[in-house]
Write a protein that holds these residues in place. Structure first.
Motif, PDB file in Angstrom:
ATOM      1  N   ASP A  56      33.484  30.861  46.388  1.00 15.69           N
ATOM      2  CA  ASP A  56      33.100  31.974  47.254  1.00 15.69           C
ATOM      3  C   ASP A  56      34.019  33.174  47.021  1.00 15.69           C
ATOM      4  N   LEU A  57      35.328  32.912  46.977  1.00 12.96           N
ATOM      5  CA  LEU A  57      36.281  34.002  46.767  1.00 12.96           C
ATOM      6  C   LEU A  57      36.155  34.587  45.359  1.00 12.96           C
ATOM      7  N   ALA A  58      36.052  33.715  44.356  1.00 11.08           N
ATOM      8  CA  ALA A  58      35.968  34.190  42.973  1.00 11.08           C
ATOM      9  C   ALA A  58      34.720  35.034  42.748  1.00 11.08           C
ATOM     10  N   ASN A  59      33.577  34.544  43.196  1.00 12.18           N
ATOM     11  CA  ASN A  59      32.330  35.260  42.940  1.00 12.18           C
ATOM     12  C   ASN A  59      32.202  36.515  43.791  1.00 12.18           C
ATOM     13  N   GLY A  60      33.030  36.635  44.823  1.00 15.30           N
ATOM     14  CA  GLY A  60      33.074  37.868  45.604  1.00 15.30           C
ATOM     15  C   GLY A  60      34.069  38.876  45.062  1.00 15.30           C
ATOM     16  N   GLY A  61      34.753  38.549  43.954  1.00 12.81           N
ATOM     17  CA  GLY A  61      35.714  39.465  43.363  1.00 12.81           C
ATOM     18  C   GLY A  61      37.076  39.464  44.018  1.00 12.81           C
ATOM     19  N   PHE A  62      37.327  38.506  44.932  1.00 18.67           N
ATOM     20  CA  PHE A  62      38.578  38.486  45.696  1.00 18.67           C
ATOM     21  C   PHE A  62      39.813  38.432  44.800  1.00 18.67           C
ATOM     22  N   TYR A  63      39.743  37.645  43.730  1.00 21.26           N
ATOM     23  CA  TYR A  63      40.929  37.408  42.898  1.00 21.26           C
ATOM     24  C   TYR A  63      41.180  38.502  41.857  1.00 21.26           C
ATOM     25  N   ASN A  64      40.205  39.353  41.619  1.00 22.78           N
ATOM     26  CA  ASN A  64      40.325  40.339  40.551  1.00 22.78           C
ATOM     27  C   ASN A  64      41.415  41.359  40.888  1.00 22.78           C
TER      28      ASN A  64
END
Length: 210
Positions: A56-64
């Motif tokens: 969920d976090l990765a695909n929402g761009g959270f980690y970028n």
């Protein structure tokens, strides 16, 4: 070394969210960093609460755009604090997902709610040891304090296993399957007295494919 705090003292190019279901097997996460790219298999079937949170976090761009904020040779690489978008932030290691946000358990389709601090429930399900290349959840040491931060073990840190006799309880939810040389290169970078890389190492993007 003192392991792996989560929140408290813790330590895809497009935000389009894919619909991912448990029938997809083990998803692969691709980590593109300023020092190279590595990939990890995610244990969705065995660790659905934890892996679904990560996806969920990765695909929402959270980690970028976040930097590795804690790198200790012969131990681990810690990452995932949103405050570490500024690599020199004194708050790096203390942040997590938005409080009271929700995501979907991709195995059961149930809605999971993060608490007011952005933390998810502990998932002590898979007896996988903290071996080299594994991805493991960071936390404060208190129950249910994991959020967005995790670490990549660079040696076998079995004293961090949730099923070990010690106080540290860090569940493994993935395994690097390619690019471990990149992880070792990050591990070898020079660090300051707070274990932060002197030359910041940024996560350009994290994407998950099926």
């Amino acid at each position: 070394p003192q392991p792996l705090a989560g929140q408290g003292f813790q330590e895809p190019p497009s935000p389009t969210r894919q619909r991912i279901t448990a029938t997809m097997g083990k998803p692969i996460a691709k980590f593109e960093t300023t020092m190279g790219t590595f990939e990890a298999e995610l244990f969705l079937d065995e660790m659905p609460v934890t892996v679904s949170n990560f996806i969920d976090l990765a695909n929402g761009g959270f980690y970028n755009g976040i930097h590795f904020h804690r790198v200790i040779k012969d131990f681990m690489l810690q990452f995932g604090c949103p405050n570490a978008k500024d690599p020199k932030s004194r708050a790096a290691g203390t942040g997590g997902p938005p409080g009271n946000s929700t995501y979907t358990n991709l195995k059961t389709q149930a809605t999971v709610k993060r608490d007011a601090g952005g933390n998810i429930p502990d998932e002590f399900a898979l007896k996988a040891s903290n071996k080299p290349g594994t991805l493991s959840m960071a936390n404060t040491g208190a129950p249910n304090t994991g959020g967005s931060q995790f670490f990549i073990n660079t040696v076998h840190n079995d004293f961090l296993d949730w099923f070990s006799p010690g106080d540290s309880k860090h569940p493994v939810f993935g395994q690097v399957v390619s690019g471990m040389d990149v992880c070792k290169k990050i591990e070898a970078t020079r660090t300051d007295p707070n274990d932060a890389p002197v030359t910041p190492v940024k996560m350009v993007s994290v994407t998950v494919s099926v």
